[in-house]
Write a protein that holds these residues in place. Structure first.
Motif, PDB file in Angstrom:
ATOM      1  N   TYR A  64       0.861  -1.217   0.137  1.00  0.00           N
ATOM      2  CA  TYR A  64      -0.013   0.127   0.060  1.00  0.00           C
ATOM      3  C   TYR A  64       0.990   1.416   0.019  1.00  0.00           C
ATOM      4  O   TYR A  64       1.805   1.491   1.044  1.00  0.00           O
ATOM      5  CB  TYR A  64      -0.827   0.153   1.188  1.00  0.00           C
ATOM      6  N   ILE A  65       0.493   2.221  -1.040  1.00  0.00           N
ATOM      7  CA  ILE A  65       1.510   3.361  -1.017  1.00  0.00           C
ATOM      8  C   ILE A  65       0.475   4.475  -0.689  1.00  0.00           C
ATOM      9  O   ILE A  65      -0.455   4.731  -1.160  1.00  0.00           O
ATOM     10  CB  ILE A  65       1.903   3.495  -2.254  1.00  0.00           C
ATOM     11  N   TYR A  66       0.846   5.244   0.415  1.00  0.00           N
ATOM     12  CA  TYR A  66      -0.109   6.122   0.977  1.00  0.00           C
ATOM     13  C   TYR A  66       0.619   7.545   0.789  1.00  0.00           C
ATOM     14  O   TYR A  66       1.899   7.465   0.607  1.00  0.00           O
ATOM     15  CB  TYR A  66      -0.158   6.114   2.359  1.00  0.00           C
ATOM     16  N   ALA A  67      -0.083   8.396   0.862  1.00  0.00           N
ATOM     17  CA  ALA A  67       0.507   9.864   1.038  1.00  0.00           C
ATOM     18  C   ALA A  67       1.614   9.699   2.395  1.00  0.00           C
ATOM     19  O   ALA A  67       0.998   9.119   3.124  1.00  0.00           O
ATOM     20  CB  ALA A  67      -0.441  11.046   1.065  1.00  0.00           C
ATOM     21  N   VAL A  68       2.588  10.569   2.417  1.00  0.00           N
ATOM     22  CA  VAL A  68       3.216  10.512   3.362  1.00  0.00           C
ATOM     23  C   VAL A  68       2.599  10.422   4.836  1.00  0.00           C
ATOM     24  O   VAL A  68       1.697  11.519   5.075  1.00  0.00           O
ATOM     25  CB  VAL A  68       4.754  11.591   3.247  1.00  0.00           C
ATOM     26  N   THR A  69       2.834   9.643   5.645  1.00  0.00           N
ATOM     27  CA  THR A  69       2.067   9.523   6.953  1.00  0.00           C
ATOM     28  C   THR A  69       3.003   9.357   8.035  1.00  0.00           C
ATOM     29  O   THR A  69       4.036   8.829   7.962  1.00  0.00           O
ATOM     30  CB  THR A  69       1.480   8.048   6.710  1.00  0.00           C
ATOM     31  N   THR A  70       2.672  10.111   9.017  1.00  0.00           N
ATOM     32  CA  THR A  70       3.457  10.240  10.408  1.00  0.00           C
ATOM     33  C   THR A  70       2.707   9.057  11.486  1.00  0.00           C
ATOM     34  O   THR A  70       1.457   8.798  11.161  1.00  0.00           O
ATOM     35  CB  THR A  70       3.287  11.466  11.110  1.00  0.00           C
ATOM     36  N   GLY A  71       3.139   8.863  12.479  1.00  0.00           N
ATOM     37  CA  GLY A  71       2.782   8.006  13.233  1.00  0.00           C
ATOM     38  C   GLY A  71       1.319   8.559  14.013  1.00  0.00           C
ATOM     39  O   GLY A  71       0.517   7.719  14.183  1.00  0.00           O
ATOM     40  N   ALA A  72       1.348   9.790  14.117  1.00  0.00           N
ATOM     41  CA  ALA A  72      -0.027  10.488  14.602  1.00  0.00           C
ATOM     42  C   ALA A  72      -1.152  10.169  13.775  1.00  0.00           C
ATOM     43  O   ALA A  72      -2.307  10.368  14.040  1.00  0.00           O
ATOM     44  CB  ALA A  72       0.230  11.566  14.848  1.00  0.00           C
ATOM     45  N   HIS A  85      -4.834   7.252   8.225  1.00  0.00           N
ATOM     46  CA  HIS A  85      -5.458   8.352   8.021  1.00  0.00           C
ATOM     47  C   HIS A  85      -4.861   9.323   7.021  1.00  0.00           C
ATOM     48  O   HIS A  85      -4.587  10.592   7.288  1.00  0.00           O
ATOM     49  CB  HIS A  85      -5.845   9.028   9.375  1.00  0.00           C
ATOM     50  N   GLN A  86      -4.409   8.607   5.885  1.00  0.00           N
ATOM     51  CA  GLN A  86      -4.069   9.433   4.679  1.00  0.00           C
ATOM     52  C   GLN A  86      -4.664   9.010   3.616  1.00  0.00           C
ATOM     53  O   GLN A  86      -5.030   7.879   3.483  1.00  0.00           O
ATOM     54  CB  GLN A  86      -2.394   9.473   4.797  1.00  0.00           C
ATOM     55  N   PRO A  87      -4.779   9.709   2.435  1.00  0.00           N
ATOM     56  CA  PRO A  87      -5.028   9.145   1.074  1.00  0.00           C
ATOM     57  C   PRO A  87      -4.362   8.097   0.628  1.00  0.00           C
ATOM     58  O   PRO A  87      -2.816   8.338   0.760  1.00  0.00           O
ATOM     59  CB  PRO A  87      -4.949  10.372   0.357  1.00  0.00           C
ATOM     60  N   LEU A  88      -4.952   7.019   0.327  1.00  0.00           N
ATOM     61  CA  LEU A  88      -4.342   5.824  -0.382  1.00  0.00           C
ATOM     62  C   LEU A  88      -3.947   6.339  -1.895  1.00  0.00           C
ATOM     63  O   LEU A  88      -4.836   6.703  -2.724  1.00  0.00           O
ATOM     64  CB  LEU A  88      -5.067   4.632  -0.539  1.00  0.00           C
ATOM     65  N   ILE A  89      -2.597   6.134  -2.444  1.00  0.00           N
ATOM     66  CA  ILE A  89      -2.207   6.667  -3.501  1.00  0.00           C
ATOM     67  C   ILE A  89      -2.330   5.504  -4.482  1.00  0.00           C
ATOM     68  O   ILE A  89      -2.783   5.492  -5.732  1.00  0.00           O
ATOM     69  CB  ILE A  89      -0.822   7.050  -3.504  1.00  0.00           C
ATOM     70  N   ALA A  90      -1.799   4.230  -4.036  1.00  0.00           N
ATOM     71  CA  ALA A  90      -2.032   3.087  -4.938  1.00  0.00           C
ATOM     72  C   ALA A  90      -1.618   1.910  -4.047  1.00  0.00           C
ATOM     73  O   ALA A  90      -1.288   1.949  -2.889  1.00  0.00           O
ATOM     74  CB  ALA A  90      -0.684   3.214  -5.980  1.00  0.00           C
ATOM     75  N   LYS A  91      -2.149   0.572  -4.742  1.00  0.00           N
ATOM     76  CA  LYS A  91      -1.785  -0.494  -4.135  1.00  0.00           C
ATOM     77  C   LYS A  91      -1.223  -1.409  -5.016  1.00  0.00           C
ATOM     78  O   LYS A  91      -1.997  -1.514  -6.215  1.00  0.00           O
ATOM     79  CB  LYS A  91      -2.968  -1.145  -3.117  1.00  0.00           C
ATOM     80  N   VAL A  92      -0.587  -2.426  -4.811  1.00  0.00           N
ATOM     81  CA  VAL A  92      -0.230  -3.500  -5.780  1.00  0.00           C
ATOM     82  C   VAL A  92       0.364  -4.580  -5.086  1.00  0.00           C
ATOM     83  O   VAL A  92       0.685  -4.796  -3.844  1.00  0.00           O
ATOM     84  CB  VAL A  92       1.123  -2.713  -6.633  1.00  0.00           C
ATOM     85  N   LYS A  93      -0.019  -5.706  -5.818  1.00  0.00           N
ATOM     86  CA  LYS A  93       0.531  -7.071  -5.081  1.00  0.00           C
ATOM     87  C   LYS A  93       2.054  -7.243  -5.662  1.00  0.00           C
ATOM     88  O   LYS A  93       2.326  -7.087  -6.733  1.00  0.00           O
ATOM     89  CB  LYS A  93      -0.414  -8.114  -5.676  1.00  0.00           C
ATOM     90  N   THR A  94       2.780  -8.002  -4.813  1.00  0.00           N
ATOM     91  CA  THR A  94       4.025  -8.512  -5.077  1.00  0.00           C
ATOM     92  C   THR A  94       3.881  -9.945  -5.973  1.00  0.00           C
ATOM     93  O   THR A  94       2.844 -10.476  -5.740  1.00  0.00           O
ATOM     94  CB  THR A  94       4.748  -8.829  -3.984  1.00  0.00           C
ATOM     95  N   ASP A  95       4.726 -10.102  -6.776  1.00  0.00           N
ATOM     96  CA  ASP A  95       5.023 -11.429  -7.476  1.00  0.00           C
ATOM     97  C   ASP A  95       5.337 -12.535  -6.534  1.00  0.00           C
ATOM     98  O   ASP A  95       5.520 -12.407  -5.004  1.00  0.00           O
ATOM     99  CB  ASP A  95       5.694 -11.333  -8.735  1.00  0.00           C
ATOM    100  N   GLY A  96       5.507 -13.671  -6.778  1.00  0.00           N
ATOM    101  CA  GLY A  96       5.850 -14.754  -6.121  1.00  0.00           C
ATOM    102  C   GLY A  96       7.229 -14.620  -5.311  1.00  0.00           C
ATOM    103  O   GLY A  96       7.479 -15.256  -4.354  1.00  0.00           O
ATOM    104  N   LYS A  97       8.138 -13.664  -5.897  1.00  0.00           N
ATOM    105  CA  LYS A  97       9.475 -13.712  -5.154  1.00  0.00           C
ATOM    106  C   LYS A  97       9.507 -12.328  -4.459  1.00  0.00           C
ATOM    107  O   LYS A  97      10.670 -11.931  -3.710  1.00  0.00           O
ATOM    108  CB  LYS A  97      10.576 -13.680  -6.184  1.00  0.00           C
ATOM    109  N   GLY A  98       8.164 -11.805  -4.292  1.00  0.00           N
ATOM    110  CA  GLY A  98       8.296 -10.636  -3.253  1.00  0.00           C
ATOM    111  C   GLY A  98       8.569  -9.109  -4.310  1.00  0.00           C
ATOM    112  O   GLY A  98       8.512  -8.123  -3.585  1.00  0.00           O
TER     113      GLY A  98
END
Length: 154
Positions: A64-72, A85-98
């Protein structure tokens, strides 16, 4: 003749669905964005006589790739978070080797892996409190290798 027409239509439908389900982040090499490998370490990672150490191996995960997120801006106690609690920019699945890659514009992002019970994993932070930050420069691919180690003992 109807049999061949049915087979032909089935093949076309199958191809259409397989192409539609492809992740736009994966596939061809990217020229700007984030790429990396997700590996997992579990078990005893301490060296010692007679102790079989755990190992690191590539793993299929959702990244999951989010807008830069702090611990807060994340719920939970690191390295596992219940919500971001930041906008989700993209999500991608890894292949079998990660391996994963995703085209994103220049900017700073936080990269998490999806874990059990819908949790997000990020074990690194910088001096600003940003969780697993990755800076992408224009026309560059930033490498973000992630070691999922919340089940490892050191």
């Amino acid at each position: 003749m109807k049999f061949y027409l049915a087979i032909f239509c089935s093949v076309i439908t199958l191809l259409a669905f397989s192409c539609a389900s492809r992740n736009p982040c994966q596939g061809k090499s990217i020229v700007e964005g984030i790429s990396g490998r997700v590996s997992v370490q579990e078990g005893n990672m301490m060296p010692g006589p007679g102790i079989k150490q755990g190992s690191s191996k590539g793993s299929q995960r959702t990244v999951y790739i989010y807008a830069v997120t702090t611990g807060a801006q994340a719920e939970g106690n690191g390295p596992l978070y219940k919500a971001i609690h930041q906008p989700l920019i993209a999500k991608v699945k890894t292949d079998g080797k990660g391996f994963f890659q995703c085209k994103v514009p220049a900017g700073t992002y936080s990269v998490f892996t999806g874990e059990e019970d819908g949790q997000f994993f990020a074990s690194l932070s910088n001096g600003k409190g940003e969780l697993n930050p990755v800076e992408v420069s224009a026309g560059k691919v930033s490498v973000c290798d992630i070691v999922v180690n919340h089940k490892a003992v050191y």
